[in-house]
Design a protein around this motif. Structure first.
Motif, PDB file in Angstrom:
ATOM      1  N   ARG A 421       0.833  -1.206   0.000  1.00 50.61           N
ATOM      2  CA  ARG A 421       0.000   0.000   0.000  1.00 50.61           C
ATOM      3  C   ARG A 421       0.865   1.252   0.000  1.00 50.61           C
ATOM      4  NH1 ARG A 421      -3.173  -1.496   3.776  1.00 50.61           N
ATOM      5  NH2 ARG A 421      -2.037  -0.574   5.511  1.00 50.61           N
ATOM      6  N   GLY A 422       1.913   1.252   0.815  1.00 47.64           N
ATOM      7  CA  GLY A 422       2.817   2.397   0.848  1.00 47.64           C
ATOM      8  C   GLY A 422       3.544   2.578  -0.470  1.00 47.64           C
ATOM      9  N   GLN A 424       2.580   1.604  -3.490  1.00 47.88           N
ATOM     10  CA  GLN A 424       1.653   2.075  -4.519  1.00 47.88           C
ATOM     11  C   GLN A 424       1.360   3.564  -4.350  1.00 47.88           C
ATOM     12  OE1 GLN A 424      -1.495  -0.780  -3.811  1.00 47.88           O
ATOM     13  NE2 GLN A 424      -0.924  -1.994  -5.612  1.00 47.88           N
ATOM     14  N   ALA A 425       1.226   4.004  -3.104  1.00 47.69           N
ATOM     15  CA  ALA A 425       0.970   5.422  -2.861  1.00 47.69           C
ATOM     16  C   ALA A 425       2.163   6.282  -3.281  1.00 47.69           C
ATOM     17  CB  ALA A 425       0.652   5.638  -1.383  1.00 47.69           C
ATOM     18  N   VAL A 449       3.668  10.868   2.302  1.00 44.46           N
ATOM     19  CA  VAL A 449       2.929   9.728   1.765  1.00 44.46           C
ATOM     20  C   VAL A 449       3.028   8.537   2.705  1.00 44.46           C
ATOM     21  CG1 VAL A 449       2.840   8.043  -0.122  1.00 44.46           C
ATOM     22  CG2 VAL A 449       3.190  10.466  -0.621  1.00 44.46           C
ATOM     23  N   SER A 453      -0.183   6.651   4.284  1.00 44.81           N
ATOM     24  CA  SER A 453      -0.581   5.400   3.643  1.00 44.81           C
ATOM     25  C   SER A 453      -0.155   4.146   4.384  1.00 44.81           C
ATOM     26  CB  SER A 453      -0.017   5.335   2.221  1.00 44.81           C
ATOM     27  OG  SER A 453       1.394   5.314   2.238  1.00 44.81           O
TER      28      SER A 453
END
Length: 586
Positions: A421-422, A424-425, A449, A453
């Protein structure tokens, strides 16, 4: 013990559940032989008494709604079965205050209507002033299918009980309370849906009636009754169908509601028993957004929670109430809904004044400006930095299945998803943020970010380390604009590693991501080679196989398998660092 229940005897279950209610609300008593919960004598001033009830299995309805401001008494049947007329008669004649009259509120099920109706007639024969309101709010049953029976009563009944109870507590007469209850019932429409039928303790359920994987039953009743249709759909599609059944005036078979965008509307999203509070919150948001987007309806009150269940039903219901004039001086429908109630099952505690200020607070809400990052003299080739970071982040995303598998064995399985998730963010940030050659501005963009995230332990460690890294870079920055050097990176990384030590005692050998991070920082300082440093991180991560953890969740997660897998956090970090090395060599 049953595999599906802790208490598998349905009779014992209902009796003990009723006995529990006075434990949580000292203002009520339990008449166990007659399965009646009622307010203690003299607990409230004399007023119109409200009585409701029905089959058990719908808790907190209705036994836990007994208390000042709500019901005066509740009569419970066995699971999904109406109480007897004699139980109802005893409640009206012997368990509630009769001086100002009694209103019985019952859901439209044949057994409930007959037995409560008979109890009402028996009470009237004794000279008691009693009225009865039957609630049928279920849009899941159309006119053709409902026939002479009409719509079933479901969770909208809760709104009838709450508003009528508040009117009675204000001293309204029996005629007024009855009129208000009927007004709410006439203006309420509901529908439920579920992913499965429920299992009743002590009962063998037909296996061939179970829903298939991915199916949802729309319009399912609260006693396992079939709905209007079964279909495979996602949540937005399900909510769209449910709201259409409630609000589409073109549907002649089930157009029971006259709610329009000009009306004030109360929304009740009810948990049928088996939906987690987290998921119910997501469902509520979907309902609110579709009401606004498709029907231009913005509810003036939103209640979400567990009000009327179907045991552990894996579903929810939506109820919509069109606010109408009660005709009571100084007591609007909303004020009655918001009025306090002292019952253990009533969970909507937001005051009228707070609701009134909602729009005002939304208008006056100030947007917090992003903190401006002070520029630095550290320069970076943004194109190269983007390429390097993109390569590293994509490698981390590709490693997610392995990280997740490792964390499922030694932890709670969320490490890989959090890292992905991190990553992708951050990839999204690299595509949308303005380019900059100021290294500190870029690092702070990354920090913002990561902090938003990534959560959990890994998120906190990464955020602390990166913030300390930003500080270290600024401390080692040159006096005039110059490209960042490996030496500056090494010094900043060393200082940020020391800063991280203020918040975690983890060291190499504890089976944490420090087993990869420390070798990376140490090797980079000694060799000035990112390739060698990344290889050291990989070696450190692989060295955690078979290592017994002394920190983190792995310490108290039982089971075997940690001997064969590396620490998931260390492995994820090593993959990221190897990706940085690959990116620099492109």
């Amino acid at each position: 013990m049953s595999a599906k229940h802790f208490i598998h005897d349905p009779t014992h279950l209902v009796n003990t559940a009723l006995l529990s209610i006075p434990h949580t609300n000292p203002s009520v008593q339990c008449d166990q032989p007659n399965k009646i919960i009622h307010i203690k004598p003299s607990s409230t001033p004399s007023q119109v008494s409200l009585v409701s009830g029905g089959g058990s299995g719908h808790e907190p309805s209705f036994a836990s709604f007994v208390g000042p401001g709500l019901l005066s008494g509740c009569v419970a049947g066995t699971i999904f079965a109406s109480p007897s007329a004699e139980q109802v008669r005893r409640c009206i004649l012997h368990r509630v205050d009769k001086d100002k009259g009694v209103l019985v509120i019952v859901m439209n099920y044949t057994g409930d209507v007959l037995n409560f109706g008979m109890g009402v007639e028996k009470a009237r024969a004794k000279g008691i002033n009693v009225d009865m309101v039957v609630v049928g709010d279920d849009a899941g049953v159309g006119r053709k299918k409902g026939g002479k029976v009409g719509r079933r009563g479901i969770a909208g009944t809760v709104l009838v009980v709450k508003i009528a109870g508040a009117a009675a507590a204000r001293g309204a007469s029996l005629q007024e309370v009855t009129r208000v209850a009927q007004l709410v019932a006439d203006n309420t429409v509901s529908i439920g849906s579920s992913l499965s039928h429920v299992h009743v303790p002590g009962r063998r359920e037909p296996a061939d009636d179970e829903l298939k994987a991915g199916q949802v039953e729309i319009g399912m009743g609260i006693h396992n009754e079939p709905g209007s249709e079964r279909k495979s759909t996602d949540l937005p599609g399900l909510v769209k169908t449910m709201l259409s059944h409630c609000l589409d005036v073109a549907d002649q078979d089930r157009s029971f509601s006259t709610i329009t965008e000009t009306d004030q509307v109360v929304l009740l999203v009810n948990n049928l028993g088996g939906v987690s509070p987290l998921e119910l919150a997501g469902i509520t948001n979907e309902v609110v957004e579709q009401l606004a987007g498709t029907f231009a309806i913005k509810p003036v009150r939103i209640l979400a929670g567990t009000f009327m269940t179907s045991l552990n039903g894996l579903g929810f219901s939506i109820s919509l109430l069109r606010v109408a004039d009660t005709g009571l001086a100084g007591a609007s429908m909303l004020e009655l809904l918001d009025a306090p109630a002292e019952a253990s099952g009533w969970s909507a505690a937001i005051s009228s004044s707070t609701w009134t200020r909602r729009d005002e607070m939304l208008k006056s809400e100030e947007q917090v400006d992003e903190e401006q990052v002070q520029p630095s003299d550290l320069r970076v080739d943004y194109a190269q930095a983007k390429t390097t970071l993109t390569t590293a982040l994509n490698r981390l995303i590709e490693a997610e299945p392995d990280v997740t598998r490792y964390d499922t064995i030694v932890g709670d399985g969320d490490c890989g998803i959090g890292l992905k998730r991190g990553a992708q963010a951050l990839l999204k940030m690299l595509e949308t943020e303005k380019t900059t050659d100021d290294l500190l501005i870029l690092v702070n963009q990354i920090i913002q970010v990561v902090e938003v995230s990534m959560d959990g332990t890994s998120g906190a460690i990464y955020a602390i380390f990166l913030n300390a890294l930003a500080h270290g870079l600024r401390q080692n920055a040159p006096a005039s604009p110059q490209p960042v050097t490996v030496e500056i990176w090494a010094n900043a990384l060393d200082s940020s590693l020391k800063a991280l030590g203020n918040y975690t005692p983890a060291q190499p050998g504890d089976r944490t991501l420090m087993d990869a991070l420390c070798p990376f920082v140490d090797t980079l300082s000694k060799t000035a080679s990112i390739e060698k440093a990344a290889a050291a991180a990989q070696k450190g991560a692989q060295g955690t196989r078979g290592m017994k953890a002394s920190l983190g969740r792995t310490v108290y997660v039982g089971g075997k398998g940690f001997e064969e897998v590396p620490d998931p956090g260390a492995h994820g970090l090593a993959e990221l660092l190897l990706g940085l090395s690959d990116g620099l060599n492109k």
